[in-house]
Scaffold this motif. Sequence first.
Motif, short mmCIF file in Angstrom:
data_model
loop_
_atom_site.label_atom_id
_atom_site.label_comp_id
_atom_site.label_asym_id
_atom_site.label_seq_id
_atom_site.Cartn_x
_atom_site.Cartn_y
_atom_site.Cartn_z
N VAL A 58 36.07 41.85 42.46
CA VAL A 58 37.14 40.95 42.87
C VAL A 58 37.85 40.43 41.62
N THR A 59 39.16 40.63 41.59
CA THR A 59 39.98 40.17 40.46
C THR A 59 40.80 38.95 40.90
N HIS A 60 41.49 38.36 39.95
CA HIS A 60 42.37 37.24 40.28
C HIS A 60 43.50 37.69 41.19
N ASN A 61 43.99 38.91 41.02
CA ASN A 61 45.02 39.43 41.92
C ASN A 61 44.49 39.55 43.35
N ASP A 62 43.22 39.94 43.47
CA ASP A 62 42.61 40.03 44.80
C ASP A 62 42.49 38.65 45.43
N LEU A 63 42.11 37.66 44.64
CA LEU A 63 42.03 36.29 45.14
C LEU A 63 43.39 35.79 45.61
N ASP A 64 44.43 36.11 44.84
CA ASP A 64 45.79 35.73 45.24
C ASP A 64 46.18 36.40 46.56
N MET A 65 45.77 37.67 46.73
CA MET A 65 46.07 38.38 47.96
C MET A 65 45.36 37.73 49.15
N ILE A 66 44.12 37.30 48.95
CA ILE A 66 43.38 36.63 50.03
C ILE A 66 44.10 35.33 50.42
N ILE A 67 44.53 34.57 49.44
CA ILE A 67 45.27 33.33 49.71
C ILE A 67 46.53 33.62 50.51
N SER A 68 47.28 34.62 50.08
CA SER A 68 48.52 34.99 50.76
C SER A 68 48.27 35.44 52.20
N LEU A 69 47.24 36.25 52.40
CA LEU A 69 46.93 36.73 53.75
C LEU A 69 46.48 35.58 54.65
N ARG A 70 45.71 34.66 54.12
CA ARG A 70 45.26 33.52 54.93
C ARG A 70 46.45 32.66 55.36
N MET A 71 47.45 32.53 54.48
CA MET A 71 48.63 31.75 54.83
C MET A 71 49.46 32.47 55.90
N LYS A 72 49.61 33.78 55.78
CA LYS A 72 50.42 34.54 56.73
C LYS A 72 49.71 34.79 58.05
N LYS A 75 44.77 33.15 61.71
CA LYS A 75 43.78 33.41 62.76
C LYS A 75 42.88 34.60 62.44
N THR A 76 43.20 35.32 61.37
CA THR A 76 42.40 36.48 60.99
C THR A 76 41.32 36.05 60.00
N ALA A 77 40.06 36.33 60.34
CA ALA A 77 38.94 36.04 59.44
C ALA A 77 38.87 37.17 58.41
N ILE A 78 38.68 36.80 57.16
CA ILE A 78 38.60 37.78 56.08
C ILE A 78 37.16 37.85 55.58
N LEU A 79 36.65 39.08 55.56
CA LEU A 79 35.33 39.34 55.00
C LEU A 79 35.52 40.18 53.75
N VAL A 80 35.01 39.71 52.62
CA VAL A 80 35.10 40.45 51.36
C VAL A 80 33.77 41.15 51.12
N ALA A 81 33.85 42.43 50.85
CA ALA A 81 32.67 43.22 50.45
C ALA A 81 32.97 43.75 49.06
N ALA A 82 32.07 43.46 48.11
CA ALA A 82 32.32 43.85 46.72
C ALA A 82 31.00 44.00 45.98
N GLU A 83 31.11 44.53 44.78
CA GLU A 83 29.95 44.60 43.90
C GLU A 83 29.42 43.18 43.71
N PRO A 84 28.11 43.03 43.58
CA PRO A 84 27.58 41.70 43.30
C PRO A 84 28.23 41.15 42.03
N GLN A 85 28.63 39.91 42.09
CA GLN A 85 29.35 39.31 40.97
C GLN A 85 28.80 37.94 40.63
N ARG A 86 29.39 37.35 39.64
CA ARG A 86 29.01 36.00 39.28
C ARG A 86 29.24 35.08 40.48
N ASP A 87 28.40 34.07 40.58
CA ASP A 87 28.50 33.13 41.69
C ASP A 87 29.87 32.47 41.77
#
Length: 109
Positions: A58-72, A75-87
Amino acid sequence: MIYTALFNRHKLILQSIEYYLSQSDEIRNVLSVTDRDALVEKMKDRIINVLIMIFREVTHNDLDMIISLRMKYPKTAILVAAEPQRDDIVVKAIKAGAKGFLAIDSEIS
Protein backbone atom coordinates in the motif's frame (compact mmCIF):
# COMPACT_ATOMS: atom_id res chain seq x y z
CA MET A 1 -26.87 -11.19 -2.69
CA ILE A 2 -23.54 -9.45 -2.10
CA TYR A 3 -22.21 -7.57 -5.11
CA THR A 4 -18.43 -7.27 -5.27
CA ALA A 5 -15.85 -5.47 -7.37
CA LEU A 6 -12.15 -6.33 -7.60
CA PHE A 7 -9.16 -4.10 -8.22
CA ASN A 8 -5.65 -5.35 -8.91
CA ARG A 9 -3.07 -4.51 -11.54
CA HIS A 10 -2.65 -8.19 -12.52
CA LYS A 11 -5.32 -10.04 -14.53
CA LEU A 12 -4.26 -13.49 -13.32
CA ILE A 13 -4.88 -12.52 -9.70
CA LEU A 14 -8.24 -10.99 -10.62
CA GLN A 15 -9.31 -14.09 -12.51
CA SER A 16 -8.29 -16.35 -9.62
CA ILE A 17 -10.31 -14.36 -7.10
CA GLU A 18 -13.25 -14.11 -9.52
CA TYR A 19 -13.25 -17.89 -9.79
CA TYR A 20 -13.15 -18.30 -6.01
CA LEU A 21 -16.03 -15.84 -5.53
CA SER A 22 -18.08 -17.52 -8.26
CA GLN A 23 -18.26 -20.68 -6.12
CA SER A 24 -20.65 -18.91 -3.75
CA ASP A 25 -24.36 -18.56 -4.49
CA GLU A 26 -24.46 -15.47 -2.26
CA ILE A 27 -21.72 -13.44 -3.97
CA ARG A 28 -21.74 -12.00 -7.45
CA ASN A 29 -18.68 -10.21 -8.77
CA VAL A 30 -19.88 -7.44 -11.05
CA LEU A 31 -16.62 -5.69 -11.87
CA SER A 32 -12.93 -6.56 -12.19
CA VAL A 33 -10.54 -3.77 -13.07
CA THR A 34 -6.77 -3.37 -13.48
CA ASP A 35 -6.77 0.41 -14.03
CA ARG A 36 -7.44 3.02 -11.32
CA ASP A 37 -9.26 5.47 -13.58
CA ALA A 38 -11.41 2.72 -15.04
CA LEU A 39 -12.36 1.60 -11.53
CA VAL A 40 -13.74 4.99 -10.54
CA GLU A 41 -15.57 5.37 -13.85
CA LYS A 42 -17.05 1.86 -14.01
CA MET A 43 -18.25 1.86 -10.40
CA LYS A 44 -20.69 4.67 -11.24
CA ASP A 45 -23.20 2.44 -12.98
CA ARG A 46 -23.19 -0.52 -10.59
CA ILE A 47 -24.37 -1.46 -7.15
CA ILE A 48 -21.27 -2.64 -5.29
CA ASN A 49 -21.45 -3.70 -1.67
CA VAL A 50 -17.78 -4.64 -1.26
CA LEU A 51 -14.75 -3.45 -3.19
CA ILE A 52 -11.75 -5.71 -2.73
CA MET A 53 -8.51 -3.87 -3.52
CA ILE A 54 -5.42 -6.04 -3.81
CA PHE A 55 -2.02 -4.37 -3.61
CA ARG A 56 1.49 -5.69 -3.37
CA GLU A 57 2.29 -2.86 -1.00
CA VAL A 58 0.00 0.00 0.00
CA THR A 59 1.43 3.35 -1.11
CA HIS A 60 0.36 6.90 -0.35
CA ASN A 61 -1.27 7.02 -3.81
CA ASP A 62 -3.30 3.94 -2.86
CA LEU A 63 -4.38 5.61 0.39
CA ASP A 64 -5.46 8.69 -1.58
CA MET A 65 -7.47 6.44 -3.91
CA ILE A 66 -9.22 4.81 -0.94
CA ILE A 67 -10.14 8.25 0.42
CA SER A 68 -11.47 9.33 -2.97
CA LEU A 69 -13.51 6.15 -3.42
CA ARG A 70 -15.02 6.43 0.06
CA MET A 71 -16.11 9.99 -0.71
CA LYS A 72 -17.65 9.04 -4.08
CA TYR A 73 -19.15 5.71 -2.99
CA PRO A 74 -19.82 5.91 0.75
CA LYS A 75 -22.10 2.83 0.75
CA THR A 76 -19.37 0.58 -0.66
CA ALA A 77 -17.23 -1.20 1.94
CA ILE A 78 -13.56 -1.38 0.96
CA LEU A 79 -11.43 -4.36 1.88
CA VAL A 80 -7.67 -3.99 1.33
CA ALA A 81 -5.60 -7.12 0.77
CA ALA A 82 -1.85 -6.53 0.66
CA GLU A 83 1.53 -7.79 1.71
CA PRO A 84 1.95 -7.63 5.48
CA GLN A 85 3.18 -4.15 6.29
CA ARG A 86 4.06 -1.89 9.14
CA ASP A 87 1.21 -1.37 11.56
CA ASP A 88 1.05 2.34 10.75
CA ILE A 89 0.19 1.62 7.09
CA VAL A 90 -2.62 -0.70 8.14
CA VAL A 91 -3.96 1.99 10.48
CA LYS A 92 -3.66 4.61 7.71
CA ALA A 93 -5.63 2.37 5.32
CA ILE A 94 -8.40 2.00 7.90
CA LYS A 95 -8.39 5.75 8.61
CA ALA A 96 -8.54 6.39 4.84
CA GLY A 97 -11.81 4.47 4.75
CA ALA A 98 -11.02 0.77 4.37
CA LYS A 99 -13.33 -1.40 6.46
CA GLY A 100 -10.71 -4.12 6.75
CA PHE A 101 -7.13 -5.07 5.95
CA LEU A 102 -6.13 -8.62 5.07
CA ALA A 103 -2.54 -9.79 4.71
CA ILE A 104 -2.34 -11.65 1.40
CA ASP A 105 -0.28 -14.38 2.98
CA SER A 106 -3.20 -15.23 5.29
CA GLU A 107 -4.67 -18.70 5.06
CA ILE A 108 -8.23 -19.45 3.98
CA SER A 109 -10.08 -21.03 6.86
